[in-house]
Enzyme design. Structure first.
Site, mmCIF file in Angstrom:
data_model
loop_
_atom_site.group_PDB
_atom_site.id
_atom_site.type_symbol
_atom_site.label_atom_id
_atom_site.label_comp_id
_atom_site.label_asym_id
_atom_site.label_seq_id
_atom_site.Cartn_x
_atom_site.Cartn_y
_atom_site.Cartn_z
ATOM 1 N N ARG A 76 0.791 -1.258 0.084
ATOM 2 C CA ARG A 76 -0.105 -0.125 0.023
ATOM 3 C C ARG A 76 0.918 1.323 0.122
ATOM 4 O O ARG A 76 0.367 2.346 -0.815
ATOM 5 C CB ARG A 76 -1.134 -0.030 1.113
ATOM 6 C CG ARG A 76 -2.084 1.025 1.111
ATOM 7 C CD ARG A 76 -3.239 0.736 2.109
ATOM 8 N NE ARG A 76 -3.433 -0.992 2.161
ATOM 9 C CZ ARG A 76 -4.463 -1.050 1.262
ATOM 10 N NH1 ARG A 76 -4.958 -0.587 0.524
ATOM 11 N NH2 ARG A 76 -4.913 -2.495 1.530
ATOM 12 N N LEU A 104 -5.594 4.492 0.207
ATOM 13 C CA LEU A 104 -4.386 5.198 0.163
ATOM 14 C C LEU A 104 -3.455 5.225 1.531
ATOM 15 O O LEU A 104 -4.188 5.312 2.657
ATOM 16 C CB LEU A 104 -4.579 6.139 -0.557
ATOM 17 C CG LEU A 104 -4.733 6.025 -2.098
ATOM 18 C CD1 LEU A 104 -5.036 7.327 -2.584
ATOM 19 C CD2 LEU A 104 -3.706 5.260 -2.914
ATOM 20 N N ASN A 118 -13.165 13.542 0.503
ATOM 21 C CA ASN A 118 -13.739 12.068 0.097
ATOM 22 C C ASN A 118 -15.484 12.334 0.280
ATOM 23 O O ASN A 118 -15.990 13.189 0.894
ATOM 24 C CB ASN A 118 -13.426 10.980 0.939
ATOM 25 C CG ASN A 118 -13.851 9.525 0.510
ATOM 26 O OD1 ASN A 118 -14.027 9.519 -0.431
ATOM 27 N ND2 ASN A 118 -14.456 8.890 1.639
ATOM 28 N N THR A 119 -16.152 11.689 -0.589
ATOM 29 C CA THR A 119 -17.469 11.527 -0.339
ATOM 30 C C THR A 119 -17.841 10.045 -0.170
ATOM 31 O O THR A 119 -17.324 9.155 -0.803
ATOM 32 C CB THR A 119 -18.247 11.922 -1.816
ATOM 33 O OG1 THR A 119 -19.480 11.865 -1.584
ATOM 34 C CG2 THR A 119 -17.892 11.388 -3.186
ATOM 35 N N HIS A 120 -18.762 9.936 0.588
ATOM 36 C CA HIS A 120 -19.114 8.682 1.030
ATOM 37 C C HIS A 120 -20.503 8.646 1.241
ATOM 38 O O HIS A 120 -21.331 9.552 1.697
ATOM 39 C CB HIS A 120 -18.388 8.422 2.493
ATOM 40 C CG HIS A 120 -18.887 6.984 2.916
ATOM 41 N ND1 HIS A 120 -18.156 5.806 2.539
ATOM 42 C CD2 HIS A 120 -19.880 6.609 3.858
ATOM 43 C CE1 HIS A 120 -18.549 4.749 3.085
ATOM 44 N NE2 HIS A 120 -19.518 5.296 4.002
ATOM 45 N N ASP A 156 -12.859 6.217 5.765
ATOM 46 C CA ASP A 156 -14.175 7.158 5.976
ATOM 47 C C ASP A 156 -14.188 7.837 7.301
ATOM 48 O O ASP A 156 -15.235 7.736 8.106
ATOM 49 C CB ASP A 156 -15.446 5.916 5.855
ATOM 50 C CG ASP A 156 -15.255 5.304 4.262
ATOM 51 O OD1 ASP A 156 -14.799 5.945 3.431
ATOM 52 O OD2 ASP A 156 -15.443 4.062 4.283
HETATM 53 C C1 GAR Z 1 -20.219 7.042 -4.572
HETATM 54 O O1 GAR Z 1 -21.569 6.699 -4.045
HETATM 55 C C2 GAR Z 1 -19.094 7.185 -3.615
HETATM 56 O O2 GAR Z 1 -19.703 7.878 -2.378
HETATM 57 C C3 GAR Z 1 -18.921 5.881 -3.281
HETATM 58 O O3 GAR Z 1 -18.401 5.453 -4.392
HETATM 59 C C4 GAR Z 1 -19.545 5.879 -5.495
HETATM 60 C C5 GAR Z 1 -18.716 6.363 -6.535
HETATM 61 O O4 GAR Z 1 -19.731 6.411 -7.753
HETATM 62 N N1 GAR Z 1 -17.520 5.923 -2.560
HETATM 63 C C6 GAR Z 1 -17.346 5.123 -1.346
HETATM 64 O O5 GAR Z 1 -18.218 4.225 -1.033
HETATM 65 C C7 GAR Z 1 -16.093 5.368 -0.484
HETATM 66 N N2 GAR Z 1 -16.146 4.880 0.750
HETATM 67 P P1 GAR Z 1 -19.486 6.857 -9.232
HETATM 68 O O6 GAR Z 1 -18.431 5.562 -9.695
HETATM 69 O O7 GAR Z 1 -20.808 6.664 -10.001
HETATM 70 O O8 GAR Z 1 -18.984 8.118 -9.342
#
Ligand code: GAR
Length: 202
Positions: A76, A104, A118-120, A156
C-alpha cells in the site's frame, strides 16, 4: 506540494489551484465535478474504468496507476508513493476521491496535509466501508444519506464538512437507494469542493 505557503510579497496563497480527482467506478461523481467547471488538473484511476473516458472527453489529463494486485502482498505504501508521484506531474493542490477503490496510505496525507476530500454514501460516522448502502438497508434505517469529509489515514473518517439526508423507501434495493444517494452526491460534492477551494468550507 500542498500545504499553505504564503507569498510574502503579495500575501496571497501560492498553493497550486488544481484539483486531482481519484476514481475507479462509473465516474458519475467525477462527471458532476467536471460539469461543475471545477479546476480539475488531472484524473487518476487505479484500474481501467469509465472515468478515463469522461476525463479524456473533457480534455483533462489521465494518470493510470494500476495496482498490481488485490492480495495480502499488496504494498500500500509503495502504491501510494506511485500515486503521489503521478499527482506531482500536475499542478495539484487538493485531492478529491470520488469512488476510488484503493485505500491509500500515509504518503498521500503527508503530501497533501488537510487537502484530501472524500464523499461517502452514508451519514458518517454510521456505515463506514465499501458496503455502506447495503449495511444501512440491512440495519433497517429510514434515513441515510451522504457525507463529504476530510480524508485521513483511517478509512471513511476525518472531519465532516457537509452532509445531506436521503430517505430509504419501502422496496428499496441497494442499487435503487445508492442511485438516489449518488444523485445527491453529484450536487453536494461539487458544491463542497468549490467552497473548500475558495476557503469558505472548513
Ligand atoms: C459514490 O457513491 C461514492 O460515495 C462511493 O462510490 C460511489 C462512486 O460512484 N464511495 C465510497 O463508497 C467510498 N467509501 P461513481 O462511480 O458513480 O462516481
Amino acid at each position: 506540494m500542498a500545504g499553505v505557503e504564503t507569498d510574502h510579497r503579495s500575501g496571497v496563497s501560492s498553493d497550486p489551484p488544481g484539483l486531482a480527482v481519484l476514481a475507479s467506478g462509473t465516474g458519475s461523481i467525477l462527471g458532476a465535478i467536471l460539469d461543475a467547471g471545477l479546476p480539475v488538473a488531472v484524473v487518476l484511476v487505479d484500474r481501467p474504468c469509465r472515468a478515463e473516458k469522461l476525463a479524456a472527453d473533457a480534455g483533462v489529463p489521465v494518470e493510470a496507476v494500476e495496482r498490481a494486485g488485490f492480495g495480502p502482498d499488496f504494498d500500500r505504501v509503495a502504491y501510494t508513493e506511485s500515486v503521489v508521484a503521478a499527482l506531482g506531474r500536475h499542478e495539484v493542490g487538493t485531492v478529491a476521491m470520488a469512488g476510488f477503490g484503493t485505500v491509500l496510505g500515509a504518503p498521500l496525507f503527508a503530501a497533501f496535509p488537510d487537502r484530501v476530500l472524500n464523499t461517502h454514501p452514508s451519514l458518517l460516522p454510521s456505515f463506514k466501508g465499501w458496503h455502506a448502502v447495503r449495511c444501512a438497508l440491512a440495519a433497517g434505517v429510514r434515513v441515510t444519506g451522504c457525507t463529504v469529509h476530510l480524508a485521513t489515514e483511517a478509512v471513511d473518517d476525518g472531519p465532516i464538512l457537509a452532509q445531506r439526508a436521503v430517505e430509504a423507501l419501502p422496496g428499496d434495493t441497494e442499487q435503487t437507494l445508492h442511485e438516489r444517494i449518488k444523485a445527491v452526491e453529484r450536487v453536494l460534492y461539487p458544491e463542497a469542493i468549490r467552497r473548500f477551494l475558495e476557503g469558505s468550507l472548513r
